[in-house]
Motif scaffolding. Structure first.
Motif, PDB file in Angstrom:
ATOM      1  N   SER A   1       0.815  -1.213   0.000  1.00 64.33           N
ATOM      2  CA  SER A   1       0.000   0.000   0.000  1.00 64.33           C
ATOM      3  C   SER A   1       0.848   1.262   0.000  1.00 64.33           C
ATOM      4  N   ASP A   2       2.141   1.135   0.344  1.00 62.84           N
ATOM      5  CA  ASP A   2       3.057   2.276   0.361  1.00 62.84           C
ATOM      6  C   ASP A   2       4.178   1.996  -0.636  1.00 62.84           C
ATOM      7  N   PRO A   3       3.957   2.289  -1.919  1.00 65.82           N
ATOM      8  CA  PRO A   3       4.918   1.882  -2.951  1.00 65.82           C
ATOM      9  C   PRO A   3       6.295   2.492  -2.741  1.00 65.82           C
ATOM     10  N   THR A   4       7.312   1.647  -2.834  1.00 66.49           N
ATOM     11  CA  THR A   4       8.695   2.124  -2.792  1.00 66.49           C
ATOM     12  C   THR A   4       9.359   1.968  -4.151  1.00 66.49           C
ATOM     13  N   PHE A   5       8.666   1.356  -5.069  1.00 70.36           N
ATOM     14  CA  PHE A   5       9.109   1.243  -6.455  1.00 70.36           C
ATOM     15  C   PHE A   5       8.263   2.234  -7.239  1.00 70.36           C
TER      16      PHE A   5
END
Length: 866
Positions: free
Chosen positions: A737-741
């Motif tokens: 839910s918290d995109p790092t990509f």
């Protein structure tokens, strides 16, 4: 509507002068057809000279439509002025005409794009044509000069019980009517009339009449003569009897339940600009829609011409007329404009049995106040005798009225497949009053367009509506994200695969329409829809017909779910316990080898008769069409207007060693429908050999080893994962839910389509039917990976596995792809392998395809790490 010999047609070539540019135009028609300048909103002139030998005492100048404001002079003298672009108007031209050459001049201003223009388009009733085509100006419907001595027939029409005739009387006297209703009887009338505008009414006995319907559009021709002392006028019209009303949650046409199957029409005709096609084009349009199962057209934010309504009367096509009020800006003249134009437009619609529903505007906010909406709702309902709604889309959804004035509910859902049922559940609260619910517009899905082929088909080196120059294409001003001017650059990378990609986009769009419309038909509270849209427009390619008028979808497939009778799927209700009960959907289309397949089959019956005792045949076939099994059931009674379960189907699916596709078909006489079934080999029961880093809970239920793993499974890219990759590690990333990509928010089912590529992970996933994209139903994402940003982070795309292709702007992004980073390999996906959105399967345990795909990815990364 009438045949007389005293008409002078003033159409043809006129001379225009627009901001110093002089050019010839064809009337009727939009001036924008004849000049590259399309954003000009100031005053311009149209001029025509014509020769007249006066043979009558009086002459009336009649204009069917001029956009938007006009001041008319004849031989240098002002005849009159008119504001409003949709309605007919007329002026007495008698005292201005001379024997010989006459000069007629129209000084016109159209709805403008700039605040400095005399009539800014959001301050007048200009509708949606400026947003999908171009605000147009000019004399865009017929203009005639009509001569008479004592009496002039202005208009005639017949409603359910009377023939109504409007006359211009120039001499007090007795006037007689003689006529006949073809196939019924003669009619007569006698009136003593004073000078002025007069209406006479001839009562009609409808006892022997057959009623008009889309199936049998029965009409009766009426011809008559009106005689004065020295003058005679001839007229003709048609008479049809039909009754449409709302009863609880059902539309009734002539007392029978009606399911409204409409297509959304924005009045877009790019070659004409103004929505005034010829009769051949209209008839071809209507016949093609009927072939695809539609029984209605919603004319959205524009007013169709009389000939369009006449042809719909003849062909049996219902019409929903939506008045051209959308996103209005507050201004002191708005309410007066609404009152005048709504009254005038209402008059234009009288006498047409096809006109069955009205909405007073679309998606209006709080600018239009309750009192004016209530007033116009009541007035138009009384005038036309059809169901009326104050605001298509519902004011409560757009910051407008919370309590609306209307005989039916009307919402506009443009939803992803997995969310549609939740939306429909939410908008059917038990407390609301029982009224029919129709989708005034919904269910768009774009397909791929090749502007080069469109140009070739239209035989032009360039399309005016692809220009990025606001002067030549003012859509660019209204839509700052307009993209057609970047076509060549964006399209070059997919040019070689265009035919394959376009076919995939059409399959995807047809699947979206099929599932959405089937879900809609399964709700007893819903009694109709209008699908977006009839044809492609510059800003969207969601048309059922492309830019060249070609039908995109096979009618035999479309009518499976767009018909009077439709067989529908429904699934078992399931729940689970997570600190309490909650809904727990399972995968609707994907199953393990040898699993049980269960499906409820419903029947929506709007055939006009009860259905009972017919044979329902069920067939299960493999992807090649080979029959696996079949059975037959007798249909229980399904009454007119009922939606009812008629069968519960259960079968054990075949054992497979590789992914396999199957089709379940249900047939009932001439009606049939089908649904895909995707079967996968059962997963291997090997222990998980990966290190799991689950920061946001997307891998709930998964287990991994604590140390020594050569593969990391994670929902985030952090420095430890990057270090692991640099040193040659293998990583599977499923975005949390918290995109790092780097990803962007996108639709999966709307405006785009997926394309798969050869790769060990995707091996065995074969296409056998246009519905095959439904294997992604329970993993459909709301994000895709941005290629450039991923590259900027040092991730090099090695191979795409599943790609998002945007059907509107031709851009691509990745749903599932393989990347290199340092010495390592990353498989990254935005697919929701554990589902969880809307009606997606909930969790890995229930998400068959998600679990299968996860196993294939781990298997691939394991092989690479050996």
């Amino acid at each position: 509507m009438k045949t007389v010999s005293n008409i002078i047609d003033l159409g043809g070539v006129w001379q225009a002068n627009m901001d110093g540019e002089k050019f010839a135009v064809e009337v009727p028609g939009a001036v924008e057809r004849f000049t590259e300048r399309k954003d000009f909103g100031g005053f311009f002139t149209l001029r025509k000279t014509f020769s007249l030998k006066k043979r009558f005492k009086f002459y009336l100048l009649r204009c069917k439509a001029v956009s938007y404001f006009c001041e008319i002079t004849l031989n240098g003298k002002i005849v009159g002025e008119h504001e409003g672009m949709w309605d007919e108007f007329s002026f007495d031209a008698t005292r201005f005409l001379i024997d010989g050459e006459n000069e007629l001049v129209f000084r016109i201003a159209k709805p403008g794009y700039y605040d400095s223009d005399p009539y800014p388009l959001r301050q007048v009733l200009s509708g949606f044509v400026p947003d999908v085509c171009c605000a147009f100006g000019g004399i865009w419907d017929d203009i005639i000069l009509e001569g008479y001595d004592e009496v002039l027939l202005l208009r005639c029409y017949a409603d359910n019980c009377a023939l109504k005739i409007e006359l211009e009387i120039k001499k007090d006297g007795v006037y007689y009517l003689e006529g006949k209703i073809k196939g019924l009887r003669e009619i007569r009338g006698k009136w003593e009339l004073k000078k002025g505008l007069r209406e006479v009414v001839v009562p009609l006995n409808s006892a022997r009449m057959e009623k008009w319907s889309p199936e049998i559009p029965k009409r009766y021709e009426i011809s008559f003569k009106i005689k004065g002392a020295k003058d005679r006028m001839e007229g003709k019209t048609s008479w049809a009897r039909r009754e449409i009303c709302c009863k609880e949650n059902t539309l009734l046409l002539n007392g029978d339940p009606l399911y409204w199957r409409g297509i959304l029409h924005w009045g877009f005709y790019d070659e004409l600009i103004a929505p005034n096609p010829d009769e051949d084009a209209i008839r071809a349009e209507v016949k093609a829609l009927k072939k695809m199962g539609f029984n209605a057209v919603k004319h959205c934010l524009y007013i169709p011409r009389q000939k369009y309504l006449d042809i719909c009367d003849e062909e049996g096509m219902l019409c929903w007329i939506e008045f051209p009020l959308w996103l209005p800006e507050a201004n002191p003249k708005l309410e007066a404009r609404i009152r005048r134009e709504f009254d005038a437009i209402g008059e234009e619609l009288l006498g047409h049995p096809c006109v069955a529903l009205l909405t007073l505007g679309c998606e209006m906010n709080s600018v239009v106040k309750a009192d004016i909406l209530k007033e116009t709702y009541l007035k138009l309902k009384k005038k036309l005798g059809v169901p009326v709604k104050d605001n298509s889309g519902s004011g409560e959804c757009y910051g407008g009225l919370k309590i609306s004035y209307g005989d039916f509910y009307d919402y506009h859902f443009y939803g992803e497949l997995q969310n549609m049922e939740d939306l429909m559940d939410h908008f059917t609260p038990s407390y609301r009053a029982g009224k029919p619910w129709l989708f005034g517009e919904y269910c768009d899905s774009d397909t791929l367009r090749d502007l080069k082929k469109v140009r070739e088909g239209k035989k032009t080196p360039s399309l005016w509506w692809e220009s990025g120059n606001v002067r030549n294409n003012p859509i660019k001003k209204l839509k700052p994200d307009f993209y057609l001017d970047g076509f060549e650059k964006a399209f070059k990378d997919i040019r070689k695969d265009f035919e394959k990609l376009r076919a995939a986009s059409i399959d995807h769009a047809l699947t979206h329409r099929k599932v959405t419309m089937e879900e809609t038909r399964s709700y007893r509270e819903i009694t109709g829809y209008d699908v977006t849209a009839i044809r492609d427009v510059p800003i969207a390619t969601s048309g059922l017909f492309d830019d060249l008028g070609n039908m995109k979808f096979p009618p035999e497939e479309f009518t499976r779910f767009n018909n009077d009778v439709v067989l529908l799927p429904a699934w078992d209700l399931r729940r689970t316990w997570v600190c309490g009960d909650r809904v727990c959907p399972k995968d609707r289309y994907s199953f393990w080898s040898g699993a049980s397949y269960d499906l409820h089959i419903l029947l929506s019956n709007f055939s006009g008769r009860d259905l009972k005792g017919e044979t329902l045949r069920l067939e299960l076939r493999d992807g090649s069409g080979k029959l696996i099994s079949w059975e037959e059931r007798l249909l229980p009674k399904v009454g007119r207007g009922e939606i009812k379960e008629v069968c519960y189907f259960n079968a054990v699916l075949p054992e497979v060693s590789a992914p396999a596709n199957f089709i379940l078909t249900a047939s009932l006489g001439n009606y049939s429908n089908f649904w895909p079934i995707f079967v996968y080999p059962k997963p291997k029961s090997e222990s998980e050999n990966f290190l799991l880093k689950d920061h946001t809970g997307v891998f709930r239920g998964m287990k991994g080893v604590k140390e020594g793993a050569k593969i990391i499974v994670t929902d985030q890219i952090d420095e430890s994962v990057k270090k692991f990759l640099r040193e040659g590690g293998k990583v599977f990333l499923m975005q949390g839910s918290d995109p790092t990509f780097p990803t962007e928010e996108v639709s999966f089912w709307r405006e785009s389509f997926p394309m798969s590529f050869p790769h060990p992970v995707m091996s065995g996933l074969k296409r056998s039917c246009f519905t095959d994209d439904l294997r992604y139903f329970s993993v459909a994402p709301e994000r895709a990976v941005c290629a450039k940003e991923a590259s900027d982070m040092g991730f090099t795309l090695k191979r795409p596995l599943l790609r998002r292709c945007d059907a509107r702007n031709w851009k691509v992004a990745e749903y599932l792809a393989e990347y290199s980073f340092g010495k390592g390999t990353l498989i990254a996906t935005t697919l929701k392998l554990s589902g969880g959105r809307g009606r997606e399967a909930s969790g890995f345990r229930n998400n068959v395809f998600g679990t299968y795909l996860f196993g294939k990815i781990i298997e691939y990364l394991t092989d690479k790490s050996k």
